[in-house]
Design an enzyme around this catalytic site. Structure first.
Site, PDB file in Angstrom:
ATOM      1  N   ASN A   1     -12.978   0.387  14.439  1.00 14.89           N
ATOM      2  CA  ASN A   1     -12.806  -0.679  15.437  1.00 14.89           C
ATOM      3  C   ASN A   1     -13.408  -0.277  16.781  1.00 14.89           C
ATOM      4  OD1 ASN A   1     -11.538  -2.470  13.778  1.00 14.89           O
ATOM      5  ND2 ASN A   1      -9.504  -2.271  14.687  1.00 14.89           N
TER       6      ASN A   1
ATOM      7  N   TYR B   1       0.827  -1.208   0.000  1.00 12.79           N
ATOM      8  CA  TYR B   1       0.000   0.000   0.000  1.00 12.79           C
ATOM      9  C   TYR B   1       0.861   1.259   0.000  1.00 12.79           C
ATOM     10  CZ  TYR B   1      -3.708   3.259   1.351  1.00 12.79           C
ATOM     11  OH  TYR B   1      -4.601   4.310   1.389  1.00 12.79           O
TER      12      TYR B   1
ATOM     13  N   PRO C   1       3.035   3.491  12.218  1.00  9.08           N
ATOM     14  CA  PRO C   1       3.620   4.816  12.483  1.00  9.08           C
ATOM     15  C   PRO C   1       3.338   5.279  13.912  1.00  9.08           C
ATOM     16  CG  PRO C   1       2.415   4.796  10.398  1.00  9.08           C
ATOM     17  CD  PRO C   1       2.079   3.518  11.092  1.00  9.08           C
TER      18      PRO C   1
ATOM     19  N   GLY D   1      -0.093  -1.691  21.200  1.00 14.33           N
ATOM     20  CA  GLY D   1       1.067  -1.022  21.785  1.00 14.33           C
ATOM     21  C   GLY D   1       0.687  -0.344  23.084  1.00 14.33           C
TER      22      GLY D   1
END
Length: 467
Positions: A334, A289, A416, A349
């Site tokens: 989500n 992508y 990122p 994370g």
């Protein structure tokens, strides 16, 4: 008694002088009569008595002369006629040139000569630049008319909202979508609209259309979808973009590429400006992508420089709103779906990664301003408001369920850490900036998700009862 010769001479004289005023004169000598000559004593007819027979003789015996004279006059007329007709045709040519120039200026095409010519000459037979009674009719092409626009990926989340705006503006819209992530339900409300058309087609295959503008949105945009078939994803970005650029070149259409903030990768510069080249892993799981969009930008600029094609490039940052895929793996969808289903909000994370979120109507406004403007780009289109994942989860809790709990999971590869657009260029050159805050736009998305999630559940329960 007179001899037979004398009678014959008298008869000849009578025939010769019949119709004249004077009586026939007797012949002085019979031998002269027999020789067929007039007597010297015969007087000629008075002057002027031969006019009528002369005119009849000329008119009757010299018809060829009069025909030649008529042909000469006709030739002279035809030789003189072209000067008038040429001046008239010169006027028509000048008028046509003026119409073509006006159509070109109206369309705002700085380099689309082929388009201007096509618009001008298409206008001629349809609108008929007629001159009844010497009065010319003003061509409709000089007025604002709807454009013919193709939107690839137009049945998707962003594409369907763009289609809504274009149709509301009066354009004719052709949606090209293979329905991999798009849904027919997103554009079903346009069924029956004569200005709307949908073609189920994969842009990896060429397509021929006559259009004025091309919004190229076709490509899966969420990690769940573009990781599902990475080779197909990069083919869509490269081959699909090549096909649409080729179409734009062939018909002289203006081309807008929807690129992504992912071209910056995991940025070492914050916030990200358009001049930043990015920090992208070319062999990672997201490269199909990220690098695919970077290559699409390269192709777009090469067509602009090499083929003089009018292009626009938008780098889209995180966008949310109604019609998003419910389980597409993007953080806003989500969280909303999980909160509505009473599931824990999954944070990957430590939750300190930052994102900026713009409402879909703000993005559509930016895309249309970019297409109609005179600047190539690239332009960052996003909301500079920056949220950590934990802050976003708190907003979702406040909007849907304060008791929703948060669940931490290991972070994904190449995710990122920071993402925030610098939109100074869009503000200055496009006059665009987002207007809808996250707290205002999120409830609109929640209502759409609630209708779809619980509506689907009701339908499933009804089907189960029927079975």
């Amino acid at each position: 008694m007179m001899s037979s010769s004398s009678m014959a001479g008298a008869g000849s004289s009578e025939l010769i002088y019949r119709g004249h005023d004077g009586a026939p004169q007797p012949l002085a000598d019979e031998s002269a009569t027999a020789a067929g000559s007039y007597s010297s004593s015969a007087k000629p007819p008075p002057h002027g008595t031969n006019k009528a027979p002369l005119l009849r003789y000329v008119m009757g015996e010299q018809r060829l002369l009069f025909a030649l004279l008529g042909m000469a006059l006709a030739s002279l007329v035809f030789l003189l006629a072209p000067s008038a007709s040429s001046s008239s045709s010169s006027s028509s040519v000048a008028h046509l040139a003026a119409v073509g120039l006006a159509a070109r200026q109206y369309g705002g095409r700085s380099s689309g000569g082929a388009v201007s010519s096509r618009v001008a000459f298409e206008a001629e037979p349809r609108r008929g630049i007629l001159h009844p009674g010497g009065a010319g009719r003003v061509p409709l092409g000089l007025k604002r008319k709807g454009l013919r626009v193709v939107v690839t990926g137009g049945a998707g989340f962003v594409g369907s909202h763009l289609v809504d705006r274009l149709l509301a503006r009066g354009d004719s819209v052709i949606v090209v979508d293979n329905l991999f992530t798009g849904r027919k339900e997103n554009v079903l409300h346009h069924a029956g609209n004569p200005n709307f058309e949908m073609i189920r087609h994969d842009v990896v295959e060429p397509i021929l259309l006559e259009v004025d503008q091309i919004y190229h949105l076709a490509c899966p945009a969420s990690p769940v979808h573009y990781k599902h078939n990475p080779v197909k994803t990069i083919k869509t970005n490269v081959v699909g973009t090549l096909n649409m650029l080729g179409l734009a070149k062939r018909v002289g259409a203006r081309f807008l590429l929807t690129s992504t903030s992912e071209v910056y990768g995991d940025p070492l510069q914050h916030p990200q400006v358009e001049t930043y080249w990015g920090n992208v892993n070319p062999i990672g799981v997201r490269s199909c992508y990220d690098e695919g969009k970077r290559t699409a930008e390269t192709l777009t600029m090469d067509y602009h420089r090499g083929a003089n094609l009018e292009v626009r490039i938008a780098r889209i940052f995180n966008t949310y709103g109604p019609r998003m895929c419910i389980d597409d793996g993007r953080v806003v969808s989500n969280f909303v779906a999980q909160a509505l289903r009473k599931e824990p909000l999954t944070v990957y994370g430590d939750g300190k990664q930052t994102r900026s979120f713009q409402y879909v109507s703000d993005l559509v406004e930016g895309l249309m301003k970019l297409m109609e403007g005179e600047h190539v780009g690239p332009f960052n289109l996003g909301n500079p408001g920056e949220f950590t994942m934990l802050e976003l989860a708190k907003v979702v809790q406040d909007t849907i369920d304060p008791n929703a709990r948060i669940e931490f999971r290991p972070n994904t590869a190449d995710d990122p850490h920071k993402r925030k657009p610098d939109i100074s260029r869009a503000k200055d050159l496009l006059g665009w900036e987002p207007k809808i805050s996250l707290k205002k736009g999120l409830p609109l998305m929640v209502q759409d998700f609630r209708n779809r999630i619980f509506g689907d559940q009701k339908d499933a329960n009804a089907n189960a009862g029927d079975n």
